[in-house]
Structures are given as structure tokens and as C-alpha cells.
Motif scaffolding. Structure first.
Motif, PDB file in Angstrom:
ATOM      1  N   GLY A  65       0.814  -1.207   0.000  1.00  0.00           N
ATOM      2  CA  GLY A  65       0.000   0.000   0.000  1.00  0.00           C
ATOM      3  C   GLY A  65       0.846   1.253   0.000  1.00  0.00           C
ATOM      4  O   GLY A  65       0.560   2.218  -0.727  1.00  0.00           O
ATOM      5  N   LEU A  66       1.910   1.273   0.813  1.00  0.00           N
ATOM      6  CA  LEU A  66       2.798   2.426   0.839  1.00  0.00           C
ATOM      7  C   LEU A  66       3.521   2.580  -0.495  1.00  0.00           C
ATOM      8  O   LEU A  66       3.665   3.697  -1.007  1.00  0.00           O
ATOM      9  N   LEU A  67       3.981   1.469  -1.066  1.00  0.00           N
ATOM     10  CA  LEU A  67       4.654   1.543  -2.364  1.00  0.00           C
ATOM     11  C   LEU A  67       3.707   2.125  -3.414  1.00  0.00           C
ATOM     12  O   LEU A  67       4.097   2.998  -4.208  1.00  0.00           O
ATOM     13  N   ALA A  68       2.463   1.659  -3.430  1.00  0.00           N
ATOM     14  CA  ALA A  68       1.483   2.186  -4.387  1.00  0.00           C
ATOM     15  C   ALA A  68       1.262   3.680  -4.169  1.00  0.00           C
ATOM     16  O   ALA A  68       1.203   4.466  -5.129  1.00  0.00           O
ATOM     17  N   LEU A  69       1.143   4.090  -2.913  1.00  0.00           N
ATOM     18  CA  LEU A  69       0.933   5.506  -2.601  1.00  0.00           C
ATOM     19  C   LEU A  69       2.100   6.348  -3.106  1.00  0.00           C
ATOM     20  O   LEU A  69       1.902   7.408  -3.721  1.00  0.00           O
ATOM     21  N   MET A  70       3.325   5.887  -2.859  1.00  0.00           N
ATOM     22  CA  MET A  70       4.499   6.619  -3.325  1.00  0.00           C
ATOM     23  C   MET A  70       4.517   6.728  -4.845  1.00  0.00           C
ATOM     24  O   MET A  70       4.779   7.801  -5.410  1.00  0.00           O
ATOM     25  N   LEU A  71       4.255   5.619  -5.525  1.00  0.00           N
ATOM     26  CA  LEU A  71       4.289   5.620  -6.986  1.00  0.00           C
ATOM     27  C   LEU A  71       3.247   6.577  -7.561  1.00  0.00           C
ATOM     28  O   LEU A  71       3.525   7.336  -8.500  1.00  0.00           O
ATOM     29  N   LEU A  72       2.047   6.569  -6.995  1.00  0.00           N
ATOM     30  CA  LEU A  72       0.975   7.420  -7.509  1.00  0.00           C
ATOM     31  C   LEU A  72       1.253   8.897  -7.242  1.00  0.00           C
ATOM     32  O   LEU A  72       0.977   9.754  -8.090  1.00  0.00           O
TER      33      LEU A  72
END
Length: 386
Positions: A207-214
Motif C-alpha cells: 500500500g505504501l509503495l502504491a501511494l508513493m508511486l501514484l
């Protein structure tokens, strides 16, 4: 010499030394000395087994330091009883060492600033100079901060379970520092979070990785002009958003959500994904965003989440509804005045909005945001005078 390869190897090598008997501070110092040696010894390329080479050299550096320090005679006897340096560990062993370092660097006894610095040094493989430049502080100041952090965790046992939530908060702090100096901390945070996601399979890490990427996907459109003026989300040129990062971020998020173990970073990423999915600001699905903020408030009861929810409610149900959602929050909350100003302007009260924009500018956390809020206040004051 490939600097990226060296930085990838740092945490695994530190972990090997710690398992052989070195405390964290001594192991980290020895690895840094080995990296300096690598710069000298690998001018045209790395050896066949760079990890094994670094382990061997770092272990020797540690033994030399231990033998030279009379106050550590007991430690010297212990480390000399260990077998001499042999071949490097297998891939699984190295991965476990890296994971342990994440948890050690995010130890609850450390301040957030110290945890971030130690993570960048021990897990990220950055030099003290690079970290100091990124945080715009003198190198000596950063060296002291890192030394204190290393002393704090030196006595911590490595066999204790780690707190994933604490590690994620440290990585999120790194990401939010953005870019300064010659190190892009946002990109570094993404690299480290990718590494952690590959080792844990934890849905909140994803979830954190997705948030950072977005969020990172929108970075090219966040500022404009030679003075890097801040551009609000609604006014950004969405053709400048990085569609590859958006596609990756959405894919990572969907896989995490499919596990049905919702956490706060997944909820935040879902909000970011809805913004990324809208071709224009007008097409944003604010109703769904409010629903995700409801989930985030349920999970965290965070005042910041409630503040962001008030903005979303104002977009979904009108500014009066947004102001009503804002009413129960502490006016001293960071960015409260900016949100209130925006909602009052949309509600047709430019005088109150101008006053609040000016108030928000005085407490802005950075110069670009301060300048943006000042311009907003000036724009409304000019309209009121005309």
C-alpha cells in the motif's frame, strides 16, 4: 564501479557482520571503510563476487578496529573465537539480514529524524555527506545525529520481531522530504520500499509503495516556471503525469486490496488512485474519495485524515458541507487555515478566504507553499479592492 550495486549490498553486508559478533555501530563503520576501499580497488569494474569481497574486507576492518581498541579487549576475544571470513551468504540469508536492518533502523527508541538518517545510511547506503546535503544541514551535524542513533541501537538484539508500521512511517518520512541536494529522497524512498515489499509480501508495504508511486507520478506537474511555482492538483497539466508509474501503482494497490486486510496506506493509495484515474479535475469521483476517507478515519482517527475528508466533502456535497465537516477540528491543525480559506472562497466569502490564506501563508511548512498561499490572498484582496 557501479555505485548502485554497492548501495544494494550495504544492508546485507552489515547484517552478516552483526551475526558474526559485531555490534551495529562497529559493523556499519567497518562496511563504510570497506566501501572506501572498494572505490580504490574497483576503478574499472566490480569483482566476480562483490558481496563476498565486501564481507571479507569489512570483517577484516572490524577485526583491525577491535584489536586496536584497548577498551574493547573482551570484544576482541569474542570475535577472534569466531571463524575467519569465508564465502558470502546465500541469497536468502542476505535478504533476511536486510529485513532485520529495516526494523533495527526504525527502533522506537530513536527519534523520527534519527531513524530516517540511520535508514538512509545503513539500508540506503548513502554517505553522511549525501544525507546532510539532502537535509540541508552541515555534514558534522548529520554525522553526530547518525552516531547517536548507532549508539542507541547497538545493544538491541537482532532476534526481536520488528514493527512493520514503524518501518513504513520512517520510509514515508523519507519520501515526504522530496528532493534537495544531489539525492532524490522521494526516489530513494521508493527504491527502499520496493526492496522491503519484495522481502515481506506485507499488504501495507504494498500500500505504501502504491501511494508513493501514484504521488511520484504527479511530480512533473506539481511546479511550473523558473521559480518552481506550486501548482494545485486541480490545475495541474495531467498530460505531464507519469502514466507508467500510475499503471504500476494501481496494479500494486489492487493486488494488496485483494488480500482484504485494509490498512491506512492502502486507503491513502486508493484516494491517490482515484485522482490518477480522472482525466480532468472535474471528472474526479469525489463521492468515492469521501468513502475512502471514511475508511481512513475509521482506521486511524487521524485529524489530518479528517481535514482531508473535509476537502473531499466540500467537493462532493458543496462548500457548506465541507465547512461543517471542518467545524469539529482544531484550528491549530497544520493546513487547517488553508483548507478553510479554500472552502470559504468556494462558498462566496472572499474576504474571509483572503484573511485565512494570509494566515495559512504565515505558518506554511515550506517556501513554495507559503508563496502559493500568499498569491492566493493577494488575488482575492485585489478582487475585493476593485
Amino acid at each position: 564501479m557501479n555505485e548502485a550495486i554497492l548501495r544494494e549490498l550495504v544492508p546485507a553486508v552489515i547484517g552478516v557482520l552483526v551475526r558474526r559478533g559485531a555490534d551495529f555501530a562497529a559493523a556499519e563503520d567497518a562496511v563504510q571503510d570497506a566501501l572506501v576501499e572498494a572505490v580504490r580497488a574497483w576503478p574499472d569494474g566490480s569483482p566476480r563476487d562483490p558481496k563476498g569481497w565486501l564481507i571479507t574486507v569489512a570483517w577484516r576492518k572490524f577485526l583491525d578496529a577491535a584489536r586496536a581498541d584497548a577498551s574493547r579487549r573482551r570484544r576482541e576475544e569474542l570475535v577472534e573465537a569466531e571463524p575467519g571470513p569465508g564465502p558470502g551468504p546465500g541469497p536468502g540469508e542476505g535478504g533476511d539480514d536486510t529485513l532485520r536492518l529495516y526494523f533495527l533502523c526504525a527502533h522506537p527508541s530513536l527519534t523520527p529524524a534519527s531513524a530516517v538518517a540511520l535508514t538512509l545510511r545503513a539500508v540506503g547506503g548513502l554517505t553522511t555527506r549525501q544525507i546532510a546535503q539532502a537535509y540541508l544541514v552541515p555534514e558534522a551535524t548529520m554525522a553526530q545525529r547518525i552516531s547517536r542513533a548507532k549508539r542507541t541501537v547497538s545493544g538491541v538484539r537482532f532476534d526481536q520481531p520488528g514493527d512493520v508500521a514503524t518501518v513504513l512511517r520512517v520510509l514515508y518520512l523519507v519520501f515526504n522530504e522530496g528532493y534537495s541536494g544531489d539525492i532524490d529522497l522521494a526516489a530513494e524512498a521508493i527504491r527502499l520500499t520496493r526492496q522491503l515489499a519484495a522481502r515481506t509480501g506485507h499488504e501495507e508495504v504494498a500500500g505504501l509503495l502504491a501511494l508513493m508511486l501514484l504521488h511520484h507520478a504527479r511530480r512533473p506537474a506539481r511546479t511550473t516556471g523558473p521559480d518552481s511555482r506550486l501548482v494545485p492538483l486541480a490545475e495541474q497539466d495531467r498530460s505531464r503525469w507519469n502514466t507508467e508509474l500510475i499503471t504500476e501503482g494501481v496494479g500494486v494497490l489492487q493486488a494488496a486490496l485483494a488480500r482484504d486486510r485494509l490498512g491506512e496506506f492502502q486507503a491513502q493509495a486508493a484516494v491517490a488512485a482515484l485522482h490518477a484515474d480522472a482525466r480532468t479535475a472535474e471528472e474526479t469521483d469525489w463521492v468515492q474519495i469521501v468513502e475512502w476517507y471514511d475508511e481512513l478515519v475509521r482506521l486511524t482517527d487521524s485529524p489530518v485524515a479528517r481535514l482531508n475528508r473535509a476537502v473531499a466533502v466540500g467537493e462532493a456535497d458543496g462548500p457548506r458541507a465541507g465547512l461543517a465537516a471542518l467545524a469539529g477540528l482544531d484550528p491549530g491543525l497544520p493546513r487547517y487555515a488553508a483548507v478553510a480559506a479554500y472552502l470559504h472562497e468556494r462558498d462566496g466569502d472572499p474576504a474571509t478566504a483572503a484573511r485565512l490564506y494570509a494566515q495559512a501563508a504565515r505558518s506554511a511548512p515550506n517556501i513554495p507553499e507559503r508563496d502559493h498561499l500568499t498569491r492566493q490572498a493577494a488575488r482575492l484582496n485585489s478582487r475585493l479592492r476593485s
